[in-house]
Design an enzyme around this catalytic site. Structure first.
Site, PDB file in Angstrom:
ATOM      1  CG  ASN A 219      37.494   1.520   5.047  1.00 52.84           C
ATOM      2  OD1 ASN A 219      36.504   0.806   4.896  1.00 52.84           O
ATOM      3  ND2 ASN A 219      37.414   2.773   5.443  1.00 52.84           N
ATOM      4  CD  GLU A 303      31.153   3.739   4.417  1.00 49.66           C
ATOM      5  OE1 GLU A 303      32.310   3.586   4.843  1.00 49.66           O
ATOM      6  OE2 GLU A 303      30.400   4.645   4.796  1.00 49.66           O
ATOM      7  NE  ARG A 336      33.255  -1.256  12.088  1.00 48.40           N
ATOM      8  CZ  ARG A 336      33.136  -0.237  11.238  1.00 48.40           C
ATOM      9  NH1 ARG A 336      33.280  -0.414   9.933  1.00 48.40           N
ATOM     10  NH2 ARG A 336      32.846   0.972  11.660  1.00 48.40           N
ATOM     11  CE  LYS A 377      30.183   3.017  11.942  1.00 53.38           C
ATOM     12  NZ  LYS A 377      30.466   4.026  10.891  1.00 53.38           N
ATOM     13  CG  ASP A 382      28.984   7.224   9.919  1.00 54.79           C
ATOM     14  OD1 ASP A 382      29.545   6.677  10.871  1.00 54.79           O
ATOM     15  OD2 ASP A 382      29.563   7.521   8.866  1.00 54.79           O
ATOM     16  CD  GLU A 410      33.661  10.347  10.096  1.00 55.94           C
ATOM     17  OE1 GLU A 410      33.741   9.299  10.776  1.00 55.94           O
ATOM     18  OE2 GLU A 410      33.381  10.357   8.886  1.00 55.94           O
TER      19      GLU A 410
HETATM   20  C1  BDP Z   1      32.378   6.524   8.578  1.00 55.33           C
HETATM   21  C2  BDP Z   1      33.635   7.116   8.074  1.00 55.33           C
HETATM   22  C3  BDP Z   1      34.404   6.214   7.173  1.00 55.33           C
HETATM   23  C4  BDP Z   1      34.529   4.847   7.815  1.00 55.33           C
HETATM   24  C5  BDP Z   1      33.152   4.310   8.127  1.00 55.33           C
HETATM   25  C6  BDP Z   1      33.166   3.001   8.887  1.00 55.33           C
HETATM   26  O1  BDP Z   1      33.327   8.317   7.393  1.00 55.33           O
HETATM   27  O2  BDP Z   1      35.649   6.798   6.931  1.00 55.33           O
HETATM   28  O3  BDP Z   1      35.241   3.969   7.018  1.00 55.33           O
HETATM   29  O4  BDP Z   1      32.468   5.197   8.941  1.00 55.33           O
HETATM   30  O5  BDP Z   1      32.809   3.024  10.063  1.00 55.33           O
HETATM   31  O6  BDP Z   1      32.053   7.203   9.753  1.00 55.33           O
HETATM   32  O7  BDP Z   1      33.502   1.974   8.351  1.00 55.33           O
END
Ligand code: BDP
Length: 696
Positions: A219, A303, A336, A377, A382, A410
């Site tokens: 981000n 996001e 990504r 991923k 997530d 996380e």
């Molecule tokens: C999630 C996280 C977030 C990340 C996002 C990502 O909560 O903070 O920015 O993945 O991978 O696991 O971009």
């Protein structure tokens, strides 16, 4: 301090005989070939290792450019002999040995102990300078683990080409999903001036074979958007040079909207000629500061991050535009696949977040330039404690793929709970996608061997910060260590890696090794047992993602639901009656997940909505499983504390105390998890505990 040195303790060898043996071969180090930055690092590492492990100052012989026949050169037929020998040029090590010489790849090394005619020596050959550096770290690892010289006979080669770590560090010094203090790279909008810690981080990473790093959060905020400009590049270049000495290539996360925000272009449309020109100029500028810059890591249309969708373009358009700018310099784009609608409605069952990445990307297979890699991923959601493997693996046969793990915990206890993740990662790597029939393991897809991809590998989100011990929980160091070792060689077992780490970190006391490894090995199952059950995931406090909140995300727009009501729980992702997600897998996986009877228990609620009375393969009902695992899990967490207490006096007190404090906190928090989850389901379902325990 012991906390800071992590697995590079190099504690003095106490055993006199062993120490003498090591001293004999490490007292003289000769190096053939030209000096270079990488070789200097290798020698510096060797020397400080010898000083600390063996209390000796090795004599260093530099043999210039000549490459004398080893055995024929009397002057150097003792001690440790270092040599770099590019791939096609490796000769037999031993005189008279006429077995076929093995080939050493560019990052490989060969280490051999030779004895005879009253002389002993060790030969270390690197397929490149980097390979030699890896060999040095390996040698020191053997010494630290007290491996006898006669066992020094290894040829190693990394299985994965790209072995990357992603920092989620922000310029203000915070770390997204960081649980170990502040950033070691930035503070208050600036790069940190003292780079000692960055260098020590480079050593830790290099010692386990990591060869790439992105240094800012995916981000990308305002300041970091400008990292690719003249204003910041000199400082980025300084960081790059620290990592370069340890064979690690630097990457930056970029902001897709940079041309619009900082370029004055008025748009970021990837097909706009001005935008393309702007990125080409940006790339030229970067490479004028950092000639070996790795490339860009990109989070786009995810996001609320900008991306090509805003201009009606797709992700191939976006990635290729960047790839084109980097191509002349040999750079790559790591794009990504964490792309999903984070504004969806739980009442709309037709959209399923788990399906998003596959739906977005598979139609683009074959359209990406050859210097684009898609970073996927491990699971479709997530980084939950338990998820199926992303169906994207193997589904894009003409696209370079990188697997993304999350070392930072996380959703797995945030380094306040111990959770050794190597077993989870191994499950992912060993998953058979059946993309090309049986044996199409994820590890073969990401190593490039299955679809002969030239560029592929593994990346992971880092778990370090400026805490004294780097990772908050000292046992979480094992995850960073284990990540590097596992992606170097996915066939190492979780136990082997745990043991290596324990020996180097806490010493060679067998009781310590047995107990600490045992604790690591059961930590993931324990964490899973008192948190969200049977693969359903989430149930965490929104935003922080720490601690239980069963309905925290249930009625929000993030696409993460469990659908628990008075009758049952779970997400119907079947093709027959649910979201259709199961159909994204190859057979026989699709059928196995689709069929209630065949679906593995641990993923049941990820794939199916079932009544609480549904019987698992274990013979228990779902509700009783929830109660039992939560009681057992909290008990097991308390037991970890007791086991650890038994090691007091056997390891360094600072390390012991640090871990003890975290385990005490975990034991308390596990009870909280147990009570919240069990109470919730007791009240929802009205079904009493079959074993009569009190649930409020
Ligand atoms: C999630 C996280 C977030 C990340 C996002 C990502 O909560 O903070 O920015 O993945 O991978 O696991 O971009």
């Amino acid at each position: 301090s012991t906390l800071y040195r992590a697995w590079l303790q190099y504690s003095p060898i106490q055993d006199a005989e062993l120490r003498e043996a090591y001293r004999r071969v490490l007292g003289t180090i000769s190096l053939e070939g030209r000096r270079s930055e990488l070789l200097d690092s290798a020698i510096e590492e060797l020397r400080s290792g010898c000083r600390s492990l063996l209390d000796i100052e090795p004599e260093l012989l530099l043999l210039g450019n000549e490459m004398p026949q080893l055995a024929s050169n009397e002057g150097i037929s003792r001690g440790l002999q270092l040599r770099v020998q590019p791939a096609d040029n490796v000769q037999d090590l031993e005189e008279g040995n006429n077995s076929a010489p093995g080939k050493l790849g560019p990052e490989g090394f060969r280490l051999e102990y030779l004895e005879g005619k009253g002389q002993e020596r060790v030969i270390l050959i690197g397929g490149s300078e980097k390979g030699l550096l890896y060999g040095v770290f390996h040698l020191l690892r053997l010494v630290a683990a007290h491996e006898p010289l006669t066992a020094w006979n290894v040829t190693e080669e990394p299985v994965n080409r790209l072995r990357m770590i992603n920092q989620w560090d922000n310029a203000d010094g915070s770390i997204e999903r960081g649980y170990a203090g502040r950033s070691i790279f930035y503070r208050d909008g600036r790069f940190t001036e003292d780079l000692t810690r960055v260098k020590d981080y480079a050593r830790l990473l290099s010692s386990v074979g990591i060869n790439a790093i992105s240094i800012n959060n995916v981000n990308v905020h305002e300041i970091e958007t400008r990292f690719i400009t003249r204003e910041y590049l000199p400082q980025v270049a300084q960081i790059a040079s620290v990592f370069r000495k340890y064979g690690i290539t630097l990457y930056l996360s970029i902001n897709f909207a940079a041309p619009l925000h900082i370029g004055g272009v008025g748009t970021s449309d990837p097909l706009n000629e001005d935008v393309r020109r702007w990125w080409r100029a940006a790339a030229d500028e970067i490479y004028s500061h950092i000639p070996d810059f790795g490339g860009f890591l990109v989070k786009a249309d995810s996001e609320h991050r900008p991306g090509p969708f805003a201009y009606g373009r797709d992700h191939a358009d976006g990635a290729n535009m960047l790839a084109e700018a980097l191509k002349p310099h040999g750079g790559i784009v790591i794009w990504r696949c964490f792309v999903y609608n984070c504004m969806q409605d739980w009442r709309d069952r037709s959209t399923d977040r788990a399906k998003a990445a596959y739906d977005h990307f598979t139609p683009l297979d074959g359209r990406f330039m050859d210097n684009v890699l898609l970073q996927i991923k491990n699971g479709p959601m997530d980084f939950q404690v338990r998820e199926p493997v992303s169906p994207l693996f193997g589904s894009m046969k003409h696209t370079n793929q990188v697997l993304e793990f999350q070392v930072t915990q996380e959703y797995t206890g945030q380094q306040r709970h111990v959770c050794y993740l190597v077993p989870q990662w191994k499950d992912v790597l060993n998953f058979d996608t059946h993309a090309d029939g049986q044996g199409s393991y994820v590890k073969r897809i990401v190593s490039g061997s299955l679809h002969s991809m030239k560029l592929s590998g593994i990346a992971a989100v880092s778990n370090i910060g400026d805490d004294e011990n780097w990772t908050g929980h000292t046992l979480a160091q094992a995850n960073l260590y284990g990540y590097g070792r596992l992606i170097w060689n996915p066939d190492l077992t979780s136990e082997e890696i745990a043991e290596e780490w324990t020996r180097q970190t806490f010493g060679n006391d067998e009781a310590v090794i047995k107990t600490a490894c045992g604790m690591l090995m059961k930590s993931w199952p324990i964490y899973e047992s008192y948190t969200s059950p049977l693969g359903v995931g989430w149930m965490v406090t929104p935003h922080t993602h720490y601690g239980p909140d069963v309905d925290g995300y249930e009625y929000s727009r993030w696409g993460t639901y469990h659908f628990a009501d008075r009758d049952g729980i779970g997400v119907d992702r079947t093709a027959a009656t649910g979201t259709g997600y199961t159909a994204q897998y190859f057979e026989p996986n699709a059928r196995r997940y689709e069929t209630l009877e065949d679906c593995p228990d641990e993923l049941l609620l990820f794939f199916h909505h079932v009544p609480y009375s549904h019987r698992l393969k274990s013979g228990k009902t779902v509700i009783q499983h929830i109660y039992d695992t939560h009681f057992e899990g909290a008990d097991a967490a308390a037991e970890l504390l007791v086991e650890w207490a038994s090691l007091e006096g056997r390891i360094d007190p600072a390390q012991h105390a640090q871990v003890a404090a975290r385990l005490a906190e975990q034991a308390e928090h596990a009870k909280h998890w147990r009570d919240v989850i069990n109470t919730y389901f007791f009240r929802k379902s009205g079904v009493p505990d079959g074993r009569g325990r009190t649930i409020f």
